[in-house]
Design a protein around this motif. Structure first.
Motif, PDB file in Angstrom:
ATOM      1  N   GLU A  45     -19.886 -22.609  51.537  1.00  0.00           N
ATOM      2  CA  GLU A  45     -19.353 -21.390  52.157  1.00  0.00           C
ATOM      3  C   GLU A  45     -20.023 -20.127  51.637  1.00  0.00           C
ATOM      4  O   GLU A  45     -19.912 -19.079  52.244  1.00  0.00           O
ATOM      5  N   ASN A  46     -20.742 -20.213  50.519  1.00  0.00           N
ATOM      6  CA  ASN A  46     -21.445 -19.044  49.985  1.00  0.00           C
ATOM      7  C   ASN A  46     -22.903 -18.982  50.436  1.00  0.00           C
ATOM      8  O   ASN A  46     -23.641 -18.110  50.038  1.00  0.00           O
ATOM      9  N   SER A  47     -23.321 -19.920  51.236  1.00  0.00           N
ATOM     10  CA  SER A  47     -24.714 -19.987  51.644  1.00  0.00           C
ATOM     11  C   SER A  47     -24.977 -19.094  52.853  1.00  0.00           C
ATOM     12  O   SER A  47     -24.181 -19.045  53.783  1.00  0.00           O
ATOM     13  N   GLU A  48     -26.102 -18.423  52.825  1.00  0.00           N
ATOM     14  CA  GLU A  48     -26.499 -17.603  53.970  1.00  0.00           C
ATOM     15  C   GLU A  48     -27.302 -18.432  54.974  1.00  0.00           C
ATOM     16  O   GLU A  48     -27.617 -17.965  56.054  1.00  0.00           O
ATOM     17  N   GLU A  49     -27.645 -19.653  54.612  1.00  0.00           N
ATOM     18  CA  GLU A  49     -28.483 -20.504  55.453  1.00  0.00           C
ATOM     19  C   GLU A  49     -27.689 -21.640  56.104  1.00  0.00           C
ATOM     20  O   GLU A  49     -28.161 -22.756  56.196  1.00  0.00           O
ATOM     21  N   GLU A  50     -26.482 -21.367  56.571  1.00  0.00           N
ATOM     22  CA  GLU A  50     -25.610 -22.406  57.120  1.00  0.00           C
ATOM     23  C   GLU A  50     -26.311 -23.251  58.182  1.00  0.00           C
ATOM     24  O   GLU A  50     -26.306 -24.473  58.126  1.00  0.00           O
ATOM     25  N   SER A  51     -26.946 -22.611  59.134  1.00  0.00           N
ATOM     26  CA  SER A  51     -27.607 -23.334  60.218  1.00  0.00           C
ATOM     27  C   SER A  51     -28.763 -24.188  59.711  1.00  0.00           C
ATOM     28  O   SER A  51     -28.927 -25.336  60.117  1.00  0.00           O
ATOM     29  N   GLU A  52     -29.565 -23.627  58.800  1.00  0.00           N
ATOM     30  CA  GLU A  52     -30.700 -24.371  58.249  1.00  0.00           C
ATOM     31  C   GLU A  52     -30.227 -25.587  57.450  1.00  0.00           C
ATOM     32  O   GLU A  52     -30.830 -26.648  57.492  1.00  0.00           O
ATOM     33  N   ILE A  53     -29.138 -25.408  56.707  1.00  0.00           N
ATOM     34  CA  ILE A  53     -28.607 -26.517  55.919  1.00  0.00           C
ATOM     35  C   ILE A  53     -28.194 -27.652  56.845  1.00  0.00           C
ATOM     36  O   ILE A  53     -28.535 -28.813  56.618  1.00  0.00           O
ATOM     37  N   ILE A  54     -27.478 -27.331  57.896  1.00  0.00           N
ATOM     38  CA  ILE A  54     -26.993 -28.369  58.802  1.00  0.00           C
ATOM     39  C   ILE A  54     -28.134 -29.029  59.564  1.00  0.00           C
ATOM     40  O   ILE A  54     -28.196 -30.251  59.668  1.00  0.00           O
ATOM     41  N   HIS A  55     -29.068 -28.249  60.081  1.00  0.00           N
ATOM     42  CA  HIS A  55     -30.088 -28.799  60.971  1.00  0.00           C
ATOM     43  C   HIS A  55     -31.393 -29.199  60.290  1.00  0.00           C
ATOM     44  O   HIS A  55     -32.105 -30.068  60.790  1.00  0.00           O
ATOM     45  N   VAL A  56     -31.728 -28.596  59.172  1.00  0.00           N
ATOM     46  CA  VAL A  56     -32.991 -28.905  58.508  1.00  0.00           C
ATOM     47  C   VAL A  56     -32.767 -29.826  57.304  1.00  0.00           C
ATOM     48  O   VAL A  56     -33.385 -30.868  57.188  1.00  0.00           O
ATOM     49  N   VAL A  57     -31.866 -29.437  56.422  1.00  0.00           N
ATOM     50  CA  VAL A  57     -31.596 -30.226  55.224  1.00  0.00           C
ATOM     51  C   VAL A  57     -30.878 -31.518  55.586  1.00  0.00           C
ATOM     52  O   VAL A  57     -31.139 -32.567  55.020  1.00  0.00           O
ATOM     53  N   LYS A  58     -29.976 -31.441  56.548  1.00  0.00           N
ATOM     54  CA  LYS A  58     -29.180 -32.593  56.992  1.00  0.00           C
ATOM     55  C   LYS A  58     -28.546 -33.322  55.815  1.00  0.00           C
ATOM     56  O   LYS A  58     -28.807 -34.502  55.574  1.00  0.00           O
ATOM     57  N   PRO A  59     -27.689 -32.615  55.060  1.00  0.00           N
ATOM     58  CA  PRO A  59     -27.057 -33.270  53.916  1.00  0.00           C
ATOM     59  C   PRO A  59     -26.079 -34.344  54.366  1.00  0.00           C
ATOM     60  O   PRO A  59     -25.594 -34.327  55.499  1.00  0.00           O
TER      61      PRO A  59
END
Length: 141
Positions: A45-59
């Motif tokens: 919730e503190n990340s500014e890269e929410e979209s990148e995390i979901i779509h690029v990092v794919k945790p």
């Protein structure tokens, strides 16, 4: 190297990363993903890269803290508590929907009271964590 030398299945490893440090670690994260190592993003919730995390990092997992939107900490009236709770449910529900669509499991952290457990149980997280369920214990030697 250690995974290979010790014959550890990479899928049995889950590396937890702080959501604030994702942008600086993308290349390493992509390598870990290729190796089959699961990634868990803490402080999502503190990340500014929410979209990148979901779509690029794919945790495989994300962890969010109840503390950031604690409905009873700053409330001065019953109306404040209700407004804070409604905002929290809306905020978390939006993130949960995005995660589910992308096969990402979710964990809510910071549950310390029965009332918090009851509230987040209705939101639909995959996992819950906090002192309400168990306090950390010293390692016995």
């Amino acid at each position: 190297k250690h995974i290979k030398n010790n014959n550890i299945p990479a899928g049995n490893i889950c590396l937890e990363l702080d959501g604030k440090d994702i942008a600086n670690s993308l290349e390493d994260i992509m390598l870990l993903n290729e190796m089959g190592i699961q990634i868990c993003i803490d402080r999502f919730e503190n990340s500014e890269e929410e979209s990148e995390i979901i779509h690029v990092v794919k945790p495989g997992y994300i962890k969010m803290s109840l503390d950031i939107l604690n409905s009873d900490r700053y409330a001065t009236s019953d109306e404040d508590i209700m407004d804070a709770a409604a905002n929290m449910i809306s905020y978390f529900s939006d993130i949960l929907e995005k995660c589910r669509k992308n096969g990402i499991k979710t964990c809510i952290c910071g549950i310390e009271k029965k009332s918090q457990d009851k509230l987040v149980s209705n939101i639909g997280f995959d996992y819950k964590q906090g002192y309400y369920y168990g306090k950390p214990e010293r390692i016995k030697k």
